[in-house]
Structure formats: structure tokens, C-alpha cells
Scaffold this motif. Sequence first.
Motif, mmCIF file in Angstrom:
data_model
loop_
_atom_site.group_PDB
_atom_site.id
_atom_site.type_symbol
_atom_site.label_atom_id
_atom_site.label_comp_id
_atom_site.label_asym_id
_atom_site.label_seq_id
_atom_site.Cartn_x
_atom_site.Cartn_y
_atom_site.Cartn_z
ATOM 1 N N GLU A 71 -24.404 4.633 -7.494
ATOM 2 C CA GLU A 71 -23.076 4.143 -7.157
ATOM 3 C C GLU A 71 -22.958 3.854 -5.662
ATOM 4 O O GLU A 71 -23.522 4.553 -4.834
ATOM 5 C CB GLU A 71 -21.999 5.162 -7.536
ATOM 6 N N VAL A 72 -22.208 2.792 -5.349
ATOM 7 C CA VAL A 72 -21.791 2.533 -3.973
ATOM 8 C C VAL A 72 -20.292 2.279 -4.004
ATOM 9 O O VAL A 72 -19.757 1.796 -5.007
ATOM 10 C CB VAL A 72 -22.528 1.329 -3.343
ATOM 11 N N THR A 73 -19.626 2.619 -2.921
ATOM 12 C CA THR A 73 -18.168 2.570 -2.882
ATOM 13 C C THR A 73 -17.681 1.804 -1.665
ATOM 14 O O THR A 73 -18.220 1.958 -0.567
ATOM 15 C CB THR A 73 -17.591 3.998 -2.832
ATOM 16 N N CYS A 74 -16.651 0.995 -1.873
ATOM 17 C CA CYS A 74 -15.938 0.371 -0.761
ATOM 18 C C CYS A 74 -14.541 0.959 -0.729
ATOM 19 O O CYS A 74 -13.811 0.883 -1.718
ATOM 20 C CB CYS A 74 -15.878 -1.147 -0.919
ATOM 21 N N MET A 75 -14.197 1.572 0.385
ATOM 22 C CA MET A 75 -12.862 2.140 0.553
ATOM 23 C C MET A 75 -12.007 1.176 1.360
ATOM 24 O O MET A 75 -12.413 0.710 2.424
ATOM 25 C CB MET A 75 -12.950 3.483 1.261
ATOM 26 N N LEU A 76 -10.827 0.849 0.839
ATOM 27 C CA LEU A 76 -9.897 -0.052 1.508
ATOM 28 C C LEU A 76 -8.735 0.765 2.057
ATOM 29 O O LEU A 76 -8.087 1.501 1.308
ATOM 30 C CB LEU A 76 -9.354 -1.096 0.539
ATOM 31 N N VAL A 77 -8.487 0.652 3.345
ATOM 32 C CA VAL A 77 -7.403 1.398 3.989
ATOM 33 C C VAL A 77 -6.450 0.413 4.630
ATOM 34 O O VAL A 77 -6.856 -0.409 5.457
ATOM 35 C CB VAL A 77 -7.954 2.353 5.071
ATOM 36 N N GLN A 78 -5.173 0.468 4.243
ATOM 37 C CA GLN A 78 -4.182 -0.360 4.914
ATOM 38 C C GLN A 78 -3.617 0.424 6.079
ATOM 39 O O GLN A 78 -2.922 1.428 5.906
ATOM 40 C CB GLN A 78 -3.050 -0.775 3.968
ATOM 41 N N GLY A 79 -3.920 -0.012 7.285
ATOM 42 C CA GLY A 79 -3.474 0.695 8.467
ATOM 43 C C GLY A 79 -4.029 0.061 9.722
ATOM 44 O O GLY A 79 -4.642 -1.008 9.686
ATOM 45 N N ASN A 80 -3.831 0.708 10.819
ATOM 46 C CA ASN A 80 -4.251 0.224 12.125
ATOM 47 C C ASN A 80 -5.718 0.573 12.356
ATOM 48 O O ASN A 80 -6.065 1.741 12.514
ATOM 49 C CB ASN A 80 -3.361 0.862 13.201
ATOM 50 N N GLY A 81 -6.575 -0.434 12.399
ATOM 51 C CA GLY A 81 -8.009 -0.203 12.557
ATOM 52 C C GLY A 81 -8.412 0.384 13.880
ATOM 53 O O GLY A 81 -9.555 0.827 14.039
ATOM 54 N N ARG A 82 -7.503 0.409 14.845
ATOM 55 C CA ARG A 82 -7.823 1.019 16.135
ATOM 56 C C ARG A 82 -7.618 2.526 16.104
ATOM 57 O O ARG A 82 -8.026 3.228 17.029
ATOM 58 C CB ARG A 82 -6.959 0.390 17.235
#
Length: 314
Positions: A71-82
Motif C-alpha cells: 500500500e501507498v497513501t496520499c494524504m490531502l490536507v486543506q490548510g496553510n502549507g507554510r
Amino acid sequence: MQEKGIQMTLFEYFQDAECFSLKEAVACVEQVKEVKEPSIRARIYEGIEKGLFSRVAKGVYTVTKEQDGEEVTCMLVQGNGRDLSFLKDNSIDAIITDHAYDLKKSLKGGNRDFAAYECFQYTQEDFDEKYRVLKKGCFLVEFMPEENGENYEYLYQMKKMAKEAGLEYYAKVAWKKGNFVANTGRKSKNTEEIAFFTKGKARNLRPDAKKDKAEPGISHYMSGARGMLPTVFDIEPPGKNARIHQAEKPVELLQQILGFVTEEKEWVLDQFAGSFSLGEAALSSERNAICIEINEEYFEKGKERLLSAKSRSR
């Protein structure tokens, strides 16, 4: 406009989560309650390690691809990348990103027009944080605008800040956008710079053919990327009608970069995901990824893109 941070409460962790019943939510809390710090950092790492969630929290999703039992996973985060405070020290195997740089003349023409997008310029703290989360010897890959009379000082400052943070300059490779010609008619506008930095001396990724020959049956490696970086990446950008972001990078280009600076199953971070093409490239290359995007519209499009990419790979 106030930037949207990544921190959240435990209540936000489960509110509006359609995929959880109350019973399931309680069970999840029971499994992570041993974590003393009720932070998104703890929840993300527990969620990854235990494989508990497809929706880890409000604004945090995972897309997992399974192939040959792996398995490989992509995590998506909505927020400030800084804001990388949710990531542990020395936890990321590579950072590959393209920030929305605040350089007005460089943002017009070609495939970039950020009039309605939040732009900024890096500060020293940005590079200090990149250094903090990267593992020793690992790569930071930054897309930069083609140098011109307006931006050359900023590009110099970026490299200086990277050095001040402890990052070492490794190489610079141009991305030639195939046969693309800017709408200004200037052929020179069809390139971007890709700067490679490392946290200290580059780790041992490059195969050592000489030692392999001297000691058959044993794989030897020396310091550096997994292969000699090309003098130029010559790859067409996504067509105007196909792309979902002004500065979208082709998946093929990101796959090639991933091949040079990471190994399978490692974790790569894109702080400014935009079109989430890095997420798609990571899943298709058997890498794990964390992709952060502040813009809600692009975030939703990114979710759709990665779910579609997962379906195509089955």
C-alpha cells in the motif's frame, strides 16, 4: 484574507464526518487515546500507522492505493502549507513544491496568471521549517521562475535563506516545456528552474557500479541522487484545457524527479499542492505523499483527481 491554519480540536476531528457512526468514532478514540498530545500531528501519525481512516479529520483525507499486496497513501490536507508544525522533526524523505511567489512581472504570460491567487515571498522561517522536517541527507526540490531583472534578487535570497537554514545547494536543472511558446512570443519563457538542495550531505542513493563489480551480489551506493540529473527536463506542460491550476506540473516530470530523490514507500511533501499532480505522481510511483493546499476549490478538485487516478490504476 486570514490564512487558514491546520490545527484543530478533537471535536473537529469527528464533526461532520459522514463515514463514521458514533460507535465507530468512540472506537477510533479508544485506539488513539494513548497519544498524550491531542494534536493533528499525533492523529495523522496514528492514523497512518494503524490504517484507520480514509477521512482522518475535517479537511484531512487519505487516498490509499494497493498493488501486489503493498500500500501507498496520499494524504490531502486543506490548510496553510507554510505551517508545518503538525509534522515531526526529521520525518519527511523529500519536499517537492512550487510556491505561489509574489513577483508580479513573473506571474504574467505563459501558463501563469495568479491575479486571483494568494501569493507570497518566502522568509527565513519557511526554510528553517523545511530543514526541520526533512530527514538527514534528504532532498528539497523547489520550482523557481526563470531569472529576470525583477526576480533575480529574490531567487538569490531564496538560496541564501536555504543555506542559512543548513541546506546545501546540490544542483539546478531547467524544465524546458517541450514545444510550448509563451503568448508573448518569447521562446525563452518556456522554461522554469528546478533547484535541488539537501539537508547536509546528500544521502547514499546513487548506485556504485564500480564497487558492485568488485563485489558481485552486494548492492553498493554512494552519496547523491539515484542517478545523474539531466541537463534539462524536456517535457510538455499540461494543455490549457486539461489543467486545473495555473502552474500545474506534468505528472511525468514529477515522476522523474521522484525517481531521482526518493525510494519506493518513502514520504514526500508538497506544501502547495495546487493541482495535486505530485500526489498522482507519488501514487503511481509507489511513494507516499502529504499534499497541502489552502484553496478550497483546488483542494476539492485535488480529491477528485486522486480518486480518479486511483480508479485508473486498478
